[in-house]
Design a protein around this motif. Sequence first.
Motif, PDB file in Angstrom:
ATOM      1  N   GLY A 407       0.819  -1.198   0.000  1.00  0.00           N
ATOM      2  CA  GLY A 407       0.000   0.000   0.000  1.00  0.00           C
ATOM      3  C   GLY A 407       0.853   1.248   0.000  1.00  0.00           C
ATOM      4  N   GLU A 408       0.175   2.395  -0.145  1.00  0.00           N
ATOM      5  CA  GLU A 408       0.900   3.657  -0.093  1.00  0.00           C
ATOM      6  C   GLU A 408       1.352   3.923   1.339  1.00  0.00           C
ATOM      7  N   VAL A 409       2.607   4.293   1.504  1.00  0.00           N
ATOM      8  CA  VAL A 409       3.145   4.612   2.821  1.00  0.00           C
ATOM      9  C   VAL A 409       2.628   5.985   3.242  1.00  0.00           C
ATOM     10  N   ARG A 410       1.940   6.018   4.374  1.00  0.00           N
ATOM     11  CA  ARG A 410       1.465   7.281   4.945  1.00  0.00           C
ATOM     12  C   ARG A 410       2.012   7.385   6.363  1.00  0.00           C
ATOM     13  N   VAL A 411       2.416   8.576   6.741  1.00  0.00           N
ATOM     14  CA  VAL A 411       3.192   8.708   7.974  1.00  0.00           C
ATOM     15  C   VAL A 411       2.904  10.030   8.668  1.00  0.00           C
ATOM     16  N   ARG A 412       2.987   9.999   9.988  1.00  0.00           N
ATOM     17  CA  ARG A 412       2.932  11.215  10.788  1.00  0.00           C
ATOM     18  C   ARG A 412       3.788  10.984  12.035  1.00  0.00           C
ATOM     19  N   GLY A 413       4.218  12.058  12.649  1.00  0.00           N
ATOM     20  CA  GLY A 413       5.049  11.932  13.839  1.00  0.00           C
ATOM     21  C   GLY A 413       5.594  13.279  14.257  1.00  0.00           C
ATOM     22  N   PRO A 414       6.266  13.349  15.390  1.00  0.00           N
ATOM     23  CA  PRO A 414       6.744  14.635  15.901  1.00  0.00           C
ATOM     24  C   PRO A 414       7.804  15.290  15.031  1.00  0.00           C
ATOM     25  N   GLY A 439       3.360   8.926  -1.334  1.00  0.00           N
ATOM     26  CA  GLY A 439       3.387   8.528  -2.734  1.00  0.00           C
ATOM     27  C   GLY A 439       4.238   7.302  -2.994  1.00  0.00           C
ATOM     28  N   ASP A 440       4.884   6.782  -1.952  1.00  0.00           N
ATOM     29  CA  ASP A 440       5.704   5.583  -2.089  1.00  0.00           C
ATOM     30  C   ASP A 440       4.895   4.361  -1.677  1.00  0.00           C
ATOM     31  N   LEU A 441       5.231   3.230  -2.264  1.00  0.00           N
ATOM     32  CA  LEU A 441       4.567   1.976  -1.949  1.00  0.00           C
ATOM     33  C   LEU A 441       5.455   1.135  -1.045  1.00  0.00           C
ATOM     34  N   GLY A 442       4.831   0.426  -0.115  1.00  0.00           N
ATOM     35  CA  GLY A 442       5.606  -0.393   0.795  1.00  0.00           C
ATOM     36  C   GLY A 442       4.826  -1.582   1.296  1.00  0.00           C
ATOM     37  N   ARG A 443       5.539  -2.470   2.001  1.00  0.00           N
ATOM     38  CA  ARG A 443       4.907  -3.623   2.632  1.00  0.00           C
ATOM     39  C   ARG A 443       5.647  -3.900   3.941  1.00  0.00           C
ATOM     40  N   SER A 453       8.606  -0.742  -1.751  1.00  0.00           N
ATOM     41  CA  SER A 453       8.528  -1.625  -2.909  1.00  0.00           C
ATOM     42  C   SER A 453       8.420  -0.877  -4.228  1.00  0.00           C
ATOM     43  N   GLY A 454       8.235   0.420  -4.200  1.00  0.00           N
ATOM     44  CA  GLY A 454       8.122   1.180  -5.442  1.00  0.00           C
ATOM     45  C   GLY A 454       7.659   2.590  -5.153  1.00  0.00           C
ATOM     46  N   ARG A 455       7.410   3.332  -6.214  1.00  0.00           N
ATOM     47  CA  ARG A 455       6.941   4.702  -6.062  1.00  0.00           C
ATOM     48  C   ARG A 455       5.704   4.907  -6.900  1.00  0.00           C
ATOM     49  N   SER A 456       4.658   5.378  -6.255  1.00  0.00           N
ATOM     50  CA  SER A 456       3.503   5.786  -7.035  1.00  0.00           C
ATOM     51  C   SER A 456       3.731   7.189  -7.570  1.00  0.00           C
ATOM     52  N   LYS A 457       4.601   7.937  -6.935  1.00  0.00           N
ATOM     53  CA  LYS A 457       4.975   9.254  -7.438  1.00  0.00           C
ATOM     54  C   LYS A 457       5.985   9.087  -8.573  1.00  0.00           C
TER      55      LYS A 457
END
Length: 567
Positions: A407-414, A439-443, A453-457
């Motif tokens: 899936g697309e990697v989505r992230v948040r943090g301090p 916009g990046d794909l990961g597992r 695993s790839g880039r959707s961007k």
Amino acid sequence: MPANVCRPAVVSGAVASSVPATIASSASDSRSRPAVGMHDAAAVAAAYRDGWWVRQTLADAARACLQQDSGRIVIVDGQTRLDMATLHQRASGLAAALQSRYPVGSVVSFMLPNWHEAAVIYLAITLAGMVAHPILPSMRVRELGYQLRDVRSRLIFIPRQHRKHDYVAMMRQLATVLDRLPQVVTVRGAEPGLVALEELSETPQELPTLDPDAVRLVLYTSGTTGAAKAVRHTHNTLHALLRQIAQHWRADPGDAFLVPSPISHIGGSIYAFEAPLLLGTRAVLMERWDPHEALQLARDERCTHICGATPFLQQLLQAAEQADEHLPALKLFVCGGASVPPALIRAAAAHFSNAAVTRVYGSSEVPVTTVGVPDRDRLDQAADSDGEVGIAQVRLAPQPGCADDEGEVRVRGPQMFIGYLHDADTRAAFDEDGYFRTGDLGRWQAEQLLQISGRSKDLIIRNGENISPKEIEDLLVEHPDIAEVAIVGIPDPRTGERACAIVVSKRPSALDVAGLGDYLRQQGVAAFKFPETLEIWPSLPRNATGKVLKHVIRARLCGSPEQEEGA
């Protein structure tokens, strides 16, 4: 954070109300503010509670370091070795000169190589309560003009000349197209009619009281739309990032970071400007990458940490093998950017016998999203994944066409930025829960290891530099001999990726790769964005809606017909 690092004194209050709202966060007291940019109230409270965010600023950290050990060497630049007293003295005089000219919150730009003067300038901007705006020295008229206009820069520091490029002449050219040219200050070279850095110093005065949640760094990152976007970081988002590095990368006071990455990137800037004050380390700057010079510097300065893109590790390892040098002081090599071959991680770990070598993943928006696997005993995980998530939260959002575990990697943090300069860019970059859409794909792998695993961007990363294909396509399509064009990145063992232009030409015999470079140079484009190879095709592969199928192009270029047929 280790107890013996520089600890800033407590400071309260807020920045002056003259801070431009488009750059800095609200001027109200951060403790009464419900949220900071894209960090919601709950995230802000948790960041303060857990110590990732604090009430102090980098200016406070600098004063604390000065009091604790004024003679400590913080910057090494060739024969120049800056101790804390000299750094603070020069920065204070420059800060006073900035204060006398511009209001708190003004944007001050610098377009410099990895020179020690940049550390003085960066700290001066911070002490004066202004916003630092680093720019790649390889930028040219088009990109530079866009950035200066976009952030409304008040002043810019430039080299007189560097690598045979005349920066003063470029600024004169910019003066003909910009409504307002920032004041220009030259570094390492005087120019009649312009102020030199040595002349821009005044008696230090009372400094403004700073808000730790105010923006103090804005830098540009390439995107898929072709227009670069301005990333805004605060004292606290960067404090969280540096505290994470201390915790996971065994960065102790007295350690030394070799800094080959450009200081105008988030990576180079944090190791050169932030770590010496927040972690008590020393920054060893490299003006220009040379693997043999890097090897000698790392050995002579007993560097404990090196962070860089894939080509840096590849070339350093090759030089080290040739010299039979194993860098016994090296604790950690952190490798990111373009694709990192697992075999390279294993080979480097085998040669640098005391160092952990690991892949990491992050961005200017959320630096060091994964901290890698900085443990020699877990080499397979370090080589085959992008590592463990540090202080950020990561989720994988299912995407059409992806495998079930991807899936697309989505992230948040301090350590996440507070948003882009423009609201429209910010809104498009976050999902409804406040996660940044990378916009990046990961597992996920076992033990919560993330694998990209790839880039959707649609982005090319060459030698650690981001290249937006659309930006170049939009310019090349105006070429009189080009009917259609697509720019794709294909793997390259030396640079990570190389840019290839696929062209449908009106007159095939009239085009070559050198001619494309000449055309882009005339448009004011930086040379690192030029395509390195050119292919003339009768047509571009498209789907039923007319979208260019770049994965098909890559498959053809890489000799993978099976992938092409299954696309």
